[in-house]
Design a protein around this motif. Structure first.
Motif, PDB file in Angstrom:
ATOM      1  N   ILE A 124      11.695  15.038  -5.875  1.00 19.90           N
ATOM      2  CA  ILE A 124      12.192  14.373  -4.747  1.00 19.90           C
ATOM      3  C   ILE A 124      11.216  13.562  -3.978  1.00 19.90           C
ATOM      4  O   ILE A 124      11.499  12.423  -3.459  1.00 19.90           O
ATOM      5  N   ASP A 125      10.166  14.239  -3.411  1.00 21.14           N
ATOM      6  CA  ASP A 125       9.065  13.456  -2.608  1.00 21.14           C
ATOM      7  C   ASP A 125       8.639  12.355  -3.203  1.00 21.14           C
ATOM      8  O   ASP A 125       8.362  11.301  -2.581  1.00 21.14           O
ATOM      9  N   ASN A 126       8.105  12.557  -4.453  1.00 22.28           N
ATOM     10  CA  ASN A 126       7.861  11.492  -5.313  1.00 22.28           C
ATOM     11  C   ASN A 126       8.796  10.417  -5.321  1.00 22.28           C
ATOM     12  O   ASN A 126       8.135   8.876  -5.043  1.00 22.28           O
ATOM     13  N   LEU A 127      10.228  10.508  -5.455  1.00 21.55           N
ATOM     14  CA  LEU A 127      11.189   9.429  -5.464  1.00 21.55           C
ATOM     15  C   LEU A 127      11.005   8.911  -4.097  1.00 21.55           C
ATOM     16  O   LEU A 127      11.302   7.581  -3.947  1.00 21.55           O
ATOM     17  N   LEU A 128      11.188   9.440  -3.097  1.00 20.00           N
ATOM     18  CA  LEU A 128      11.092   9.191  -1.693  1.00 20.00           C
ATOM     19  C   LEU A 128       9.873   8.105  -1.346  1.00 20.00           C
ATOM     20  O   LEU A 128       9.935   7.264  -0.861  1.00 20.00           O
ATOM     21  N   GLU A 129       8.788   8.835  -2.258  1.00 21.44           N
ATOM     22  CA  GLU A 129       7.423   7.628  -1.869  1.00 21.44           C
ATOM     23  C   GLU A 129       7.744   6.297  -2.643  1.00 21.44           C
ATOM     24  O   GLU A 129       7.266   5.151  -1.981  1.00 21.44           O
ATOM     25  N   LEU A 130       8.504   6.463  -3.816  1.00 23.17           N
ATOM     26  CA  LEU A 130       8.457   5.304  -4.374  1.00 23.17           C
ATOM     27  C   LEU A 130       9.614   4.197  -3.816  1.00 23.17           C
ATOM     28  O   LEU A 130       9.466   2.977  -3.623  1.00 23.17           O
ATOM     29  N   ILE A 131      10.852   5.197  -3.164  1.00 27.63           N
ATOM     30  CA  ILE A 131      11.934   4.218  -2.527  1.00 27.63           C
ATOM     31  C   ILE A 131      11.019   3.417  -1.174  1.00 27.63           C
ATOM     32  O   ILE A 131      11.400   2.439  -1.070  1.00 27.63           O
ATOM     33  N   ASP A 132      10.227   4.277  -0.693  1.00 32.32           N
ATOM     34  CA  ASP A 132       9.461   3.737   0.645  1.00 32.32           C
ATOM     35  C   ASP A 132       8.589   2.568   0.154  1.00 32.32           C
ATOM     36  O   ASP A 132       8.372   1.625   0.859  1.00 32.32           O
ATOM     37  N   LYS A 133       7.959   2.702  -1.096  1.00 31.76           N
ATOM     38  CA  LYS A 133       7.190   1.691  -1.458  1.00 31.76           C
ATOM     39  C   LYS A 133       7.636   0.281  -1.801  1.00 31.76           C
ATOM     40  O   LYS A 133       7.348  -0.654  -1.520  1.00 31.76           O
ATOM     41  N   TYR A 134       8.765   0.583  -2.452  1.00 30.61           N
ATOM     42  CA  TYR A 134       9.494  -0.801  -2.732  1.00 30.61           C
ATOM     43  C   TYR A 134      10.431  -1.340  -1.877  1.00 30.61           C
ATOM     44  O   TYR A 134      10.981  -2.505  -2.427  1.00 30.61           O
ATOM     45  N   ARG A 135      11.081  -0.551  -1.041  1.00 36.16           N
ATOM     46  CA  ARG A 135      12.157  -1.317  -0.325  1.00 36.16           C
ATOM     47  C   ARG A 135      11.814  -2.177   0.446  1.00 36.16           C
ATOM     48  O   ARG A 135      12.681  -3.076   1.045  1.00 36.16           O
ATOM     49  N   LYS A 136      10.450  -2.046   1.348  1.00 34.16           N
ATOM     50  CA  LYS A 136       9.959  -3.029   1.989  1.00 34.16           C
ATOM     51  C   LYS A 136      10.897  -3.618   3.152  1.00 34.16           C
ATOM     52  O   LYS A 136      11.225  -4.700   3.276  1.00 34.16           O
ATOM     53  N   GLY A 137      11.360  -2.481   3.964  1.00 37.22           N
ATOM     54  CA  GLY A 137      12.176  -2.921   5.114  1.00 37.22           C
ATOM     55  C   GLY A 137      13.506  -3.228   4.711  1.00 37.22           C
ATOM     56  O   GLY A 137      14.377  -3.761   5.660  1.00 37.22           O
ATOM     57  N   ARG A 138      13.692  -3.040   3.450  1.00 34.67           N
ATOM     58  CA  ARG A 138      15.407  -3.298   3.192  1.00 34.67           C
ATOM     59  C   ARG A 138      16.326  -2.092   2.987  1.00 34.67           C
ATOM     60  O   ARG A 138      15.715  -1.148   2.887  1.00 34.67           O
TER      61      ARG A 138
END
Length: 373
Positions: A155-169
């Motif tokens: 789950i932590d890895n998924l949250l990191e990926l979401i944070d990486k790719y969402r770019k404020g969206r």
């Protein structure tokens, strides 16, 4: 519509608008329960309350048009789309035509229920396989992640990926019913806030009914959407007792069979596999560990099924079987190492240069794909 101080209220379990007028419509909650829910800050519709406390499910009037409208809305937004699929039922959990709805938005593909696959299997290989299969569906994911929402893996890895790719969206989480999407959202909420089991989850398809928004620190939202109904899934044809066999909870232990031509394996009475020709071969079955598999001769298989379906061949029971569509046959010529998939139930891994047939209730998908393992 129930409103307090002109504020529209929503069920925190499924996202439906709370109303006290029509018991047969979405979001129905008696006025007394609304007041109690507001006092405790746990406002659930009656449907979610009964699902959470008594594991009962009620039919709801949500249509395919509602889902299409929602997908169009997502396509018009500027957001990151997190597409959750069931790694144990990839083909039954792909949203048909999703690539046409995403617009220019990035897609992060999440293979949930990775804990069901044998631990010996390299996760990098599974990610590559998922990407290739997504490409065949017209999807070009920006990245692929593996998780187990029920166990809390990665789950932590998924949250990191979401944070990486969402770019404020904003982030829209989409998936068909029964992929564990709401369980995954609950894990994220718990990790972020410490609050457990906020969103209604169950084995029953379609328990999230409207958008549920979870705020990020920057004012944007993680948005859980209703599960799009994929009618080829086995789960839509099963009732409570039999449903567990289409929703494995533990790591699958593969079963190896040495077969001669003209042999049949029954999967309870839910489905059937016929080995027609190709010489002596071995097949590997990947199903819930408790699903009884029964081998017999192909020439006697029809009579054997008529005599024993619902009794020796269970699940389902004979009573449950009366409500299910009849088994339909699909024949395949296999030219490379492949999986014969029974959508939402599991698969059988096959050797090349064989001819086989798969049977499943009419409406349930049966298909050949490149071998996952």
């Amino acid at each position: 519509m129930t409103e307090t101080s002109n504020e529209i209220l929503y069920c925190i379990g499924c996202g439906a608008k709370i109303q006290s007028e029509n018991p047969n419509e979405l979001g129905y909650t008696p006025e007394s329960a609304v007041k109690k829910g507001l006092e405790t800050e746990e406002l659930y519709c009656q449907r979610c309350f009964r699902l959470r406390h008594y594991n009962e499910i009620a039919d709801v009037s949500l249509t395919d048009d509602d889902f299409l409208r929602l997908l169009n809305q997502i396509g018009e937004s500027d957001s990151l789309i997190v597409n959750v699929v069931d790694i144990f039922d990839f083909n039954g959990s792909v949203i048909p035509g999703l690539h046409r709805f995403v617009g220019k938005n990035d897609v992060l593909l999440v293979g949930n229920k990775s804990d069901l696959l044998p631990k010996s299997l390299k996760r990098s290989r599974i990610k590559d396989w998922l990407r290739q299969e997504a490409n065949k569906q017209g999807l070009r994911p920006i990245d692929v992640a593996l998780t187990s929402a029920s166990k809390g893996y990665e789950i932590d890895n998924l949250l990191e990926l979401i944070d990486k790719y969402r770019k404020g969206r904003d982030v829209y989480v989409v998936g068909v019913t029964n992929v564990g999407k709401s369980t995954l959202i609950n894990r994220i909420i718990k990790q972020q806030t410490g609050i457990s089991e906020l969103i209604t989850t169950s084995r029953f398809p379609g328990t999230t009914l409207d958008k549920i928004e979870i705020p990020f620190d920057d004012g944007k939202n993680l948005i859980d959407t209703p599960g799009i109904i994929h009618k080829q899934q086995m789960a839509h044809y099963l009732t409570g007792k039999s449903l567990k066999f289409a929703s494995p909870q533990k790591e699958i232990k593969p079963k190896v069979y040495q077969l001669n031509e003209g042999q049949t394996i029954f999967l309870g009475s839910l489905a059937r596999f016929d080995y027609i020709s190709g010489g002596r071969t071995s097949v590997i079955a990947y199903f819930d560990n408790n699903l009884p598999l029964h081998r017999t001769k192909l020439q006697n298989a029809d009579k054997f099924y008529e005599k024993h379906a619902g009794e020796l061949l269970q699940p389902p029971t004979r009573e449950e079987l009366k409500k299910m569509p009849k088994l339909t046959r699909f024949e395949f010529k296999v030219s490379e190492k492949s999986d014969l998939v029974f959508s939402g139930l599991g698969w059988i891994s096959l050797s090349p240069n064989t001819i086989v047939a798969g049977w499943a209730p009419e409406g349930v998908g049966v298909l050949i794909r490149k071998a996952m393992i």
